[in-house]
Design a protein around this motif. Sequence first.
Motif, PDB file in Angstrom:
ATOM      1  N   TYR A  84       0.828  -1.205   0.000  1.00 47.73           N
ATOM      2  CA  TYR A  84       0.000   0.000   0.000  1.00 47.73           C
ATOM      3  C   TYR A  84       0.861   1.253   0.000  1.00 47.73           C
ATOM      4  N   ILE A  85       0.322   2.313  -0.627  1.00 46.60           N
ATOM      5  CA  ILE A  85       1.026   3.592  -0.702  1.00 46.60           C
ATOM      6  C   ILE A  85      -0.011   4.707  -0.820  1.00 46.60           C
ATOM      7  N   THR A  86       0.327   5.871  -0.296  1.00 49.17           N
ATOM      8  CA  THR A  86      -0.558   7.026  -0.421  1.00 49.17           C
ATOM      9  C   THR A  86      -0.337   7.673  -1.785  1.00 49.17           C
ATOM     10  N   PRO A  87      -1.274   8.480  -2.267  1.00 48.91           N
ATOM     11  CA  PRO A  87      -1.074   9.175  -3.544  1.00 48.91           C
ATOM     12  C   PRO A  87       0.176  10.064  -3.532  1.00 48.91           C
ATOM     13  N   GLU A  88       0.458  10.691  -2.396  1.00 46.78           N
ATOM     14  CA  GLU A  88       1.662  11.534  -2.299  1.00 46.78           C
ATOM     15  C   GLU A  88       2.927  10.691  -2.426  1.00 46.78           C
ATOM     16  N   GLY A  89       2.917   9.511  -1.807  1.00 46.11           N
ATOM     17  CA  GLY A  89       4.067   8.619  -1.888  1.00 46.11           C
ATOM     18  C   GLY A  89       4.301   8.118  -3.298  1.00 46.11           C
ATOM     19  N   GLU A  90       3.216   7.795  -4.000  1.00 46.57           N
ATOM     20  CA  GLU A  90       3.340   7.359  -5.386  1.00 46.57           C
ATOM     21  C   GLU A  90       3.911   8.477  -6.253  1.00 46.57           C
ATOM     22  N   ALA A  91       3.439   9.699  -6.048  1.00 44.02           N
ATOM     23  CA  ALA A  91       3.941  10.842  -6.824  1.00 44.02           C
ATOM     24  C   ALA A  91       5.435  11.052  -6.562  1.00 44.02           C
ATOM     25  N   LYS A 128       6.158  10.185   9.671  1.00 44.31           N
ATOM     26  CA  LYS A 128       5.477   9.158   8.885  1.00 44.31           C
ATOM     27  C   LYS A 128       6.074   7.802   9.244  1.00 44.31           C
ATOM     28  N   LEU A 129       5.219   6.922   9.771  1.00 46.53           N
ATOM     29  CA  LEU A 129       5.636   5.582  10.179  1.00 46.53           C
ATOM     30  C   LEU A 129       5.239   4.560   9.129  1.00 46.53           C
ATOM     31  N   SER A 130       6.114   3.612   8.861  1.00 49.48           N
ATOM     32  CA  SER A 130       5.767   2.502   7.986  1.00 49.48           C
ATOM     33  C   SER A 130       4.746   1.625   8.682  1.00 49.48           C
ATOM     34  N   MET A 131       3.741   1.192   7.919  1.00 51.08           N
ATOM     35  CA  MET A 131       2.716   0.334   8.508  1.00 51.08           C
ATOM     36  C   MET A 131       3.288  -1.025   8.935  1.00 51.08           C
ATOM     37  N   ASP A 132       4.494  -1.337   8.503  1.00 47.14           N
ATOM     38  CA  ASP A 132       5.149  -2.583   8.884  1.00 47.14           C
ATOM     39  C   ASP A 132       5.973  -2.446  10.160  1.00 47.14           C
ATOM     40  N   SER A 133       6.099  -1.222  10.687  1.00 47.26           N
ATOM     41  CA  SER A 133       6.898  -1.009  11.892  1.00 47.26           C
ATOM     42  C   SER A 133       6.141  -1.521  13.116  1.00 47.26           C
ATOM     43  N   PRO A 134       6.866  -1.895  14.164  1.00 47.36           N
ATOM     44  CA  PRO A 134       6.197  -2.404  15.370  1.00 47.36           C
ATOM     45  C   PRO A 134       5.212  -1.387  15.971  1.00 47.36           C
ATOM     46  N   MET A 135       5.561  -0.119  15.965  1.00 45.64           N
ATOM     47  CA  MET A 135       4.678   0.893  16.542  1.00 45.64           C
ATOM     48  C   MET A 135       3.389   1.022  15.735  1.00 45.64           C
ATOM     49  N   ALA A 136       3.499   1.067  14.414  1.00 43.51           N
ATOM     50  CA  ALA A 136       2.301   1.181  13.573  1.00 43.51           C
ATOM     51  C   ALA A 136       1.447  -0.082  13.674  1.00 43.51           C
ATOM     52  N   ASN A 195       2.595  12.917  20.605  1.00 39.63           N
ATOM     53  CA  ASN A 195       3.251  12.849  19.300  1.00 39.63           C
ATOM     54  C   ASN A 195       2.199  12.502  18.265  1.00 39.63           C
ATOM     55  N   ARG A 196       2.365  13.051  17.073  1.00 38.26           N
ATOM     56  CA  ARG A 196       1.412  12.789  15.987  1.00 38.26           C
ATOM     57  C   ARG A 196       2.145  12.060  14.867  1.00 38.26           C
ATOM     58  N   TRP A 197       1.610  10.917  14.437  1.00 40.17           N
ATOM     59  CA  TRP A 197       2.227  10.079  13.417  1.00 40.17           C
ATOM     60  C   TRP A 197       1.223   9.785  12.319  1.00 40.17           C
ATOM     61  N   ARG A 198       1.729   9.644  11.098  1.00 36.74           N
ATOM     62  CA  ARG A 198       0.892   9.180   9.992  1.00 36.74           C
ATOM     63  C   ARG A 198       1.349   7.790   9.607  1.00 36.74           C
ATOM     64  N   ILE A 199       0.407   6.894   9.408  1.00 33.31           N
ATOM     65  CA  ILE A 199       0.733   5.523   9.018  1.00 33.31           C
ATOM     66  C   ILE A 199       0.725   5.455   7.497  1.00 33.31           C
ATOM     67  N   VAL A 200       1.890   5.146   6.918  1.00 35.25           N
ATOM     68  CA  VAL A 200       2.067   5.115   5.472  1.00 35.25           C
ATOM     69  C   VAL A 200       2.718   3.796   5.072  1.00 35.25           C
ATOM     70  N   GLY A 201       2.922   3.618   3.777  1.00 35.33           N
ATOM     71  CA  GLY A 201       3.559   2.408   3.269  1.00 35.33           C
ATOM     72  C   GLY A 201       5.055   2.408   3.528  1.00 35.33           C
ATOM     73  N   PRO A 202       5.691   1.249   3.421  1.00 35.91           N
ATOM     74  CA  PRO A 202       7.123   1.143   3.705  1.00 35.91           C
ATOM     75  C   PRO A 202       8.007   1.894   2.711  1.00 35.91           C
ATOM     76  N   ASP A 203       7.463   2.251   1.544  1.00 37.39           N
ATOM     77  CA  ASP A 203       8.255   2.963   0.548  1.00 37.39           C
ATOM     78  C   ASP A 203       8.293   4.457   0.791  1.00 37.39           C
ATOM     79  N   GLU A 204       7.526   4.957   1.737  1.00 32.76           N
ATOM     80  CA  GLU A 204       7.436   6.401   1.921  1.00 32.76           C
ATOM     81  C   GLU A 204       7.612   6.849   3.367  1.00 32.76           C
ATOM     82  N   PHE A 205       8.022   5.938   4.263  1.00 31.74           N
ATOM     83  CA  PHE A 205       8.145   6.350   5.660  1.00 31.74           C
ATOM     84  C   PHE A 205       9.279   7.361   5.809  1.00 31.74           C
ATOM     85  N   ASP A 206       9.099   8.287   6.744  1.00 31.54           N
ATOM     86  CA  ASP A 206      10.082   9.330   7.015  1.00 31.54           C
ATOM     87  C   ASP A 206       9.861   9.783   8.446  1.00 31.54           C
TER      88      ASP A 206
END
Length: 165
Positions: A14-21, A126-134, A110-121
Amino acid sequence: MGRYRPPRKRGSKYITPEGEATLREEVHQLWKVERPQVTNAVHEAAKNGDRSENGDYIYGKRRLREIDSRVRFLNKRLDELEVVERPPADTSKVRFGAWVTLEDEAGVENRWRIVGPDEFDLKANKLSMDSPMARAMLGKGLDDEVIVHSPSGEQLYYVTGIDYA
């Protein structure tokens, strides 16, 4: 001892539209801007004679291989990714793409966004959805406890906000 390394486990698709761009912009930058410049530099260096001692030629060829490898990887990855363009039907739970506000036991938020592993920062929260915290946050609702298992021990957080904007 060999050089074999087992292949890494693929991240979520999975990826967000911003990550794909961002990934498409990287492909464009590498293929349409950087590669022609490096190709031209290698061409000019090749005219100078002995290629075995020509640093510009050697490093230019190496950079071309790196660019080609990265573009090939990005194109394959973009083909298999699934862009998630809209929020889930139930926005009261933490899902992919959510901005989640967590409060720790000391009261620090703290405020985090759950994103795909290709766009975490991590710098952009931005946390990868595969990370333990996410993974610990997914499926939780407002005021739920989130227990994150880390090498330093268990950490307890409370979900104080969920937003899909």
